[in-house]
Enzyme design. Structure first.
Site, mmCIF file in Angstrom:
data_model
loop_
_atom_site.group_PDB
_atom_site.id
_atom_site.type_symbol
_atom_site.label_atom_id
_atom_site.label_comp_id
_atom_site.label_asym_id
_atom_site.label_seq_id
_atom_site.Cartn_x
_atom_site.Cartn_y
_atom_site.Cartn_z
ATOM 1 N N ASN A 13 -12.166 17.961 15.971
ATOM 2 C CA ASN A 13 -11.950 18.523 14.649
ATOM 3 C C ASN A 13 -10.991 19.311 14.661
ATOM 4 O O ASN A 13 -9.594 19.147 14.498
ATOM 5 C CB ASN A 13 -13.204 17.988 13.708
ATOM 6 N N LYS A 65 -28.619 35.333 6.279
ATOM 7 C CA LYS A 65 -27.148 35.059 5.697
ATOM 8 C C LYS A 65 -26.346 36.201 4.849
ATOM 9 O O LYS A 65 -24.556 36.399 5.628
ATOM 10 C CB LYS A 65 -27.031 34.192 4.787
ATOM 11 N N ILE A 93 -23.389 27.431 3.441
ATOM 12 C CA ILE A 93 -21.952 28.363 3.089
ATOM 13 C C ILE A 93 -23.437 29.008 1.701
ATOM 14 O O ILE A 93 -23.705 28.232 0.882
ATOM 15 C CB ILE A 93 -21.222 27.845 2.383
ATOM 16 N N ASN A 107 -15.273 20.766 3.558
ATOM 17 C CA ASN A 107 -15.802 20.221 4.385
ATOM 18 C C ASN A 107 -15.851 18.506 4.670
ATOM 19 O O ASN A 107 -15.907 17.772 4.326
ATOM 20 C CB ASN A 107 -17.783 20.447 4.044
ATOM 21 N N HIS A 109 -17.759 15.283 6.529
ATOM 22 C CA HIS A 109 -18.784 14.666 7.242
ATOM 23 C C HIS A 109 -18.834 13.532 7.512
ATOM 24 O O HIS A 109 -17.928 12.428 6.724
ATOM 25 C CB HIS A 109 -19.844 15.220 5.955
HETATM 26 C C1 GAR Z 1 -18.067 15.956 12.659
HETATM 27 O O1 GAR Z 1 -18.663 14.180 13.109
HETATM 28 C C2 GAR Z 1 -18.395 16.694 11.206
HETATM 29 O O2 GAR Z 1 -18.121 15.363 10.542
HETATM 30 C C3 GAR Z 1 -19.619 16.680 11.559
HETATM 31 O O3 GAR Z 1 -20.007 17.243 13.220
HETATM 32 C C4 GAR Z 1 -19.589 16.803 13.724
HETATM 33 C C5 GAR Z 1 -18.297 17.534 13.913
HETATM 34 O O4 GAR Z 1 -17.471 17.624 15.881
HETATM 35 N N1 GAR Z 1 -19.742 16.923 10.389
HETATM 36 C C6 GAR Z 1 -21.447 17.148 10.099
HETATM 37 O O5 GAR Z 1 -22.372 16.716 10.947
HETATM 38 C C7 GAR Z 1 -21.344 18.623 8.637
HETATM 39 N N2 GAR Z 1 -22.539 18.103 8.042
HETATM 40 P P1 GAR Z 1 -16.589 18.160 16.462
HETATM 41 O O6 GAR Z 1 -17.236 19.259 17.211
HETATM 42 O O7 GAR Z 1 -15.791 17.391 18.010
HETATM 43 O O8 GAR Z 1 -15.124 18.029 15.914
#
Ligand code: GAR
Length: 200
Positions: A13, A65, A93, A107, A109
């Site tokens: 992403n 944190k 966060i 974010n 998801h």
């Molecule tokens: C993505 O699918 C994102 O939606 C998910 O992690 C992946 C990261 O992929 N996020 C979550 O699950 C947050 N709760 P990437 O590192 O290839 O972008």
């Protein structure tokens, strides 16, 4: 708008955002910083390839944190960051960042929230047997994947899908939806009233 991307893993992403900027369908946006909590994560190589400055840290080296978020905050301010984009940042966060950047953290998801929050959302949906799943981009609050929803995209789960094939389709759609939402925020067309978000 100067943005920071937070990521913990592969960074597809992150790369999609950079690519959208390069291809000019995400405009007036600069990725000023990558924040990564996993030394060695592939996203760091991607940031180097795109020439994006990085702040990589190891949470265990801080008392708590609040301590590492104080340091992140200093880096964000130094880089003039106005918007934080969590793209596979597998950590809640905390108060420090929420107070400083409240309403300016989003974010992505990989499920239709509020279903399948938390880790392994694609696997959770696949194993549950839902026929439709999808992607959510939302503002971040103190909860886990609970903030106001900005945009969602639904995807059918086909009978011959495997978790892998589903994940591939979800990632393809994420790479379109996330830059689109960033563009709407950059264009200042996103309005929020209590939990209800509209793009005008
Ligand atoms: C993505 O699918 C994102 O939606 C998910 O992690 C992946 C990261 O992929 N996020 C979550 O699950 C947050 N709760 P990437 O590192 O290839 O972008």
């Amino acid at each position: 708008m100067r943005i920071a991307v937070f990521a913990s893993g592969s960074g597809s992403n992150f790369a999609a955002i950079l690519q959208a900027i390069r291809e000019d369908w995400l405009t007036d946006t600069e990725v000023a910083l990558l924040v990564c909590d996993k030394p060695g994560a592939h996203v760091i190589d991607r940031a180097d390839a795109y020439g994006v400055p990085t702040f990589v840290f190891q949470p265990k080296q801080y008392a708590d944190k609040a301590e590492f978020e104080k340091e992140i905050l200093a880096r964000l301010r130094e880089a003039g960051v106005e918007l934080i984009v969590l793209a596979g940042y597998m950590r809640l966060i905390g108060e420090t960042l929420l107070q400083a950047y409240g309403g300016r953290i989003i974010n992505i998801h990989p499920s239709l929230l509020p279903s399948f929050a938390g880790k392994d959302a694609i696997g959770q949906a696949f194993r549950y047997g839902v026929k439709i799943t999808g992607i959510t981009v939302h503002f971040v609050d103190e909860g886990m994947d609970t903030g106001p929803i900005i945009a969602q995209c639904a995807l059918p789960i086909h009978e011959d899908d495997t978790e892998q094939s589903l994940a591939e389709r979800i990632h393809e759609e994420e790479h379109i939806l996330l830059p689109q939402v960033i563009q709407a925020i950059v264009n200042r067309t996103v309005r929020i009233e209590s939990r209800k978000v509209t793009i005008i």
